[in-house]
Structures are given as structure tokens and as C-alpha cells.
Design a protein around this motif. Structure first.
Motif, PDB file in Angstrom:
ATOM      1  N   SER A  15      20.168   7.860  72.097  1.00 28.09           N
ATOM      2  CA  SER A  15      19.884   6.446  72.363  1.00 28.09           C
ATOM      3  C   SER A  15      20.585   5.548  71.349  1.00 28.09           C
ATOM      4  O   SER A  15      20.847   5.956  70.210  1.00 28.09           O
ATOM      5  CB  SER A  15      18.378   6.193  72.321  1.00 28.09           C
ATOM      6  OG  SER A  15      17.710   6.934  73.320  1.00 28.09           O
ATOM      7  N   THR A  16      20.891   4.346  71.776  1.00 26.87           N
ATOM      8  CA  THR A  16      21.508   3.351  70.902  1.00 26.87           C
ATOM      9  C   THR A  16      20.592   2.140  70.799  1.00 26.87           C
ATOM     10  O   THR A  16      19.529   2.089  71.437  1.00 26.87           O
ATOM     11  CB  THR A  16      22.876   2.922  71.452  1.00 26.87           C
ATOM     12  OG1 THR A  16      22.679   2.233  72.711  1.00 26.87           O
ATOM     13  CG2 THR A  16      23.773   4.129  71.673  1.00 26.87           C
ATOM     14  N   GLU A  17      21.013   1.159  70.034  1.00 23.04           N
ATOM     15  CA  GLU A  17      20.205  -0.055  69.891  1.00 23.04           C
ATOM     16  C   GLU A  17      20.111  -0.818  71.198  1.00 23.04           C
ATOM     17  O   GLU A  17      19.165  -1.571  71.425  1.00 23.04           O
ATOM     18  CB  GLU A  17      20.791  -0.944  68.805  1.00 23.04           C
ATOM     19  CG  GLU A  17      20.711  -0.348  67.400  1.00 23.04           C
ATOM     20  CD  GLU A  17      21.249  -1.297  66.358  1.00 23.04           C
ATOM     21  OE1 GLU A  17      21.702  -2.399  66.741  1.00 23.04           O
ATOM     22  OE2 GLU A  17      21.213  -0.959  65.158  1.00 23.04           O
ATOM     23  N   THR A  18      21.095  -0.641  72.074  1.00 24.55           N
ATOM     24  CA  THR A  18      21.122  -1.406  73.322  1.00 24.55           C
ATOM     25  C   THR A  18      20.723  -0.599  74.550  1.00 24.55           C
ATOM     26  O   THR A  18      20.469  -1.178  75.600  1.00 24.55           O
ATOM     27  CB  THR A  18      22.539  -1.969  73.553  1.00 24.55           C
ATOM     28  OG1 THR A  18      23.478  -0.881  73.596  1.00 24.55           O
ATOM     29  CG2 THR A  18      22.916  -2.919  72.428  1.00 24.55           C
ATOM     30  N   PRO A  40      20.096   7.124  81.682  1.00 26.22           N
ATOM     31  CA  PRO A  40      19.543   5.883  81.125  1.00 26.22           C
ATOM     32  C   PRO A  40      18.099   5.707  81.582  1.00 26.22           C
ATOM     33  O   PRO A  40      17.717   6.122  82.682  1.00 26.22           O
ATOM     34  CB  PRO A  40      20.448   4.792  81.723  1.00 26.22           C
ATOM     35  CG  PRO A  40      21.712   5.510  82.079  1.00 26.22           C
ATOM     36  CD  PRO A  40      21.306   6.880  82.496  1.00 26.22           C
ATOM     37  N   GLN A  41      17.304   5.097  80.745  1.00 23.27           N
ATOM     38  CA  GLN A  41      15.875   4.963  81.025  1.00 23.27           C
ATOM     39  C   GLN A  41      15.599   4.310  82.373  1.00 23.27           C
ATOM     40  O   GLN A  41      14.692   4.738  83.099  1.00 23.27           O
ATOM     41  CB  GLN A  41      15.211   4.153  79.909  1.00 23.27           C
ATOM     42  CG  GLN A  41      13.718   3.928  80.108  1.00 23.27           C
ATOM     43  CD  GLN A  41      13.073   3.296  78.898  1.00 23.27           C
ATOM     44  OE1 GLN A  41      13.167   3.825  77.794  1.00 23.27           O
ATOM     45  NE2 GLN A  41      12.440   2.160  79.091  1.00 23.27           N
ATOM     46  N   GLN A  42      16.377   3.304  82.743  1.00 21.25           N
ATOM     47  CA  GLN A  42      16.104   2.569  83.978  1.00 21.25           C
ATOM     48  C   GLN A  42      16.366   3.400  85.235  1.00 21.25           C
ATOM     49  O   GLN A  42      15.943   3.023  86.331  1.00 21.25           O
ATOM     50  CB  GLN A  42      16.917   1.265  84.030  1.00 21.25           C
ATOM     51  CG  GLN A  42      18.423   1.454  84.056  1.00 21.25           C
ATOM     52  CD  GLN A  42      19.035   1.515  82.675  1.00 21.25           C
ATOM     53  OE1 GLN A  42      18.333   1.798  81.698  1.00 21.25           O
ATOM     54  NE2 GLN A  42      20.324   1.223  82.566  1.00 21.25           N
ATOM     55  N   GLU A  43      17.036   4.531  85.079  1.00 21.68           N
ATOM     56  CA  GLU A  43      17.340   5.359  86.250  1.00 21.68           C
ATOM     57  C   GLU A  43      16.402   6.571  86.390  1.00 21.68           C
ATOM     58  O   GLU A  43      16.530   7.351  87.335  1.00 21.68           O
ATOM     59  CB  GLU A  43      18.794   5.849  86.172  1.00 21.68           C
ATOM     60  CG  GLU A  43      19.817   4.717  86.218  1.00 21.68           C
ATOM     61  CD  GLU A  43      21.243   5.222  86.128  1.00 21.68           C
ATOM     62  OE1 GLU A  43      21.467   6.425  86.388  1.00 21.68           O
ATOM     63  OE2 GLU A  43      22.139   4.414  85.788  1.00 21.68           O
TER      64      GLU A  43
END
Length: 267
Positions: A15-18, A40-43
């Protein structure tokens, strides 16, 4: 029986800051990696998990195990679609080892411990010790109503010397003995943890159960009991975390109501 262990978590190393990246890991009980994927979390959803499962060429297992409560519900939905039983257990040892190798956390958010319901508490309790060689042999073939001795916790398999003393707690439940044992069976004991105070002259015993539940089993301020608690903690380190919980009506006969062989993993 073929058992796979599964975890779905936000990766600290990816994970990154964005953007939060989640990782799916599946392994067998021997720690052999079966499948891994990131997203990615949203997927993250059931459809994505189902697609990942289709990529696995191996035959589906008889059971899945998951230890992290944050992902248990989502993985349970997938397991239901796949018609594979899912077991929630903190003792998913193989996948935790894989995660540690990847420098990922295996800790979960735990709520503050709750008081044990008064209607369940027994008459007396005490710290006790049991030779490792007796922790299985003494109880396995006895007519104990509630008995939980996982095969993985056999001292011989863990390489413990037969003379090692396993620490534990004995509760004399009196008339509430069976009621207490049945409640414990329902909440699924994980370990008995000694929590000292800052001054070390008092403390308490916390029962950890299920995936993240915590119950105050007993508190004390007596110096003698505190000393026994410290010895309990020391023996717990010597026994590789193996310990026991025994419920009996009283101390005047050899009848037992419930017996659990427990394992506290390294923090």
C-alpha cells in the motif's frame, strides 16, 4: 481431510499513501502457497474473489480456515457459493507464518475484555500444573462431557519433553459446572492470558475466545496468587504456549466436566 487457510488483508508493504492494496493468500496446512493475488481496495468484492478461485488448478479442499475477523464475512460468502465449509479459528498457524515471512501483521483488533456473566462463575479456581505426558493421555479416553484436544497440540508433535509442566487453570464449578463448560464450548476458548498491573502485585486472567472475544475470568490482588500467576507465565514460555483449562464440580473426586488443551501463539 484437505484444509486450506485463507487471508485477505490490506498489505502494509504494497500500500502507498494514496492507494490501499489488498492481498489474498491461500495456503495448505503445511504452509505451501497455493495462490496469491493483489487488488486495490475499491475493487475487492465477491466477484473478484470468485475469479481468483477459478485460477486455482488444484482440487478444492474439504474445508477453509480464516483467522482474521475483518475478512471472515466476505470469505464466508465466497465459501458458501463454492459450497466449501468455512471455519473461523485463530489457530491458522501456517498462513500466519507466511504472513510473518512477508513482514505483514497477523494481529487483529481486540475489544476490551468483558466481565464473565455472574450466572456462570464457579465456586473456586486455582493455578495448576500438569506433566506434558499426561495432558493428552490422562483425559482423552475418559468420559468427559466436553473435551477439546486438538491433534496439533499433542506435546509429542510439538517436541516437548514429557517432564515439562504445562500451566493451566482449574475451576471448581459446583452446580454450575456443566453450565460453565457449555458456555465455554460455545465461545471457543483460545488461550488464558495473565495480565499484570503496573506494580505487579495484582492482575487478572483474561480468557481469549473465538476470533477476537475477551472475557475477564478472574482478578486478584493477593501477593501469593500474583506470585502463582507469574509462575504460570514463566511456565507458559517453557511449554511453547501450551496450557490447559479444566472444569470440575469440586476437588473431592476425579469427575471432570470439561477439558481444553490450549495454545497461546507468540505475540
Amino acid at each position: 481431510m484437505t484444509i486450506w487457510q485463507v487471508d485477505l488483508y490490506q498489505s502494509s508493504r504494497l500500500s502507498t499513501e494514496t492507494q490501499a492494496i489488498w492481498e489474498l493468500i491461500i495456503c495448505d496446512r503445511q504452509g505451501n502457497l497455493i495462490h496469491t493475488a493483489t487488488c486495490p481496495q475499491q475493487e475487492i468484492n465477491i466477484d473478484w474473489l470468485a475469479v481468483q478461485w477459478q485460477k486455482i488448478s488444484q482440487k478444492s479442499p474439504d474445508r477453509l480456515q480464516v483467522f482474521r475477523p475483518q475478512c471472515a464475512n466476505l470469505l464466508a460468502e465466497v465459501a458458501k457459493q463454492l459450497e466449501i465449509p468455512l471455519e473461523t479459528t485463530r489457530h491458522a498457524i501456517a498462513i500466519k507464518q507466511l504472513l510473518r515471512q512477508r513482514h505483514e501483521s497477523v494481529s487483529v483488533i481486540k475489544p476490551p475484555p468483558q466481565p464473565l456473566p455472574d450466572r456462570l462463575w464457579g465456586e473456586r479456581w486455582r493455578f495448576a500444573n500438569l506433566p506434558a505426558e499426561e495432558s493428552v493421555r490422562k483425559f482423552r479416553d475418559r468420559p468427559i462431557p466436553i473435551l477439546d484436544i486438538p491433534d496439533d497440540f499433542d506435546p509429542v508433535k510439538l517436541g516437548l519433553a514429557s517432564s515439562i509442566l504445562l500451566p493451566g487453570i482449574i475451576i471448581e464449578g459446583g452446580r454450575r459446572s456443566m453450565q460453565l463448560a457449555r458456555w465455554l464450548q460455545e465461545v471457543r476458548p483460545y488461550c488464558l492470558d495473565y495480565i499484570p498491573t503496573e506494580v505487579g502485585l495484582s492482575g487478572g486472567i483474561v480468557l481469549e475466545a473465538g476470533l477476537c472475544d475477551r472475557w475477564i475470568l478472574q482478578t486478584f490482588s493477593d501477593p501469593e496468587v500474583s506470585h502463582a500467576a507469574q509462575q504460570y507465565q514463566q511456565r507458559l514460555q517453557q511449554s511453547q504456549g501450551l496450557h490447559f483449562l479444566l472444569i470440575q464440580p469440586d476437588n473431592f473426586n476425579a469427575n471432570y466436566t470439561g477439558y481444553w488443551l490450549l495454545m497461546r501463539e507468540e505475540r
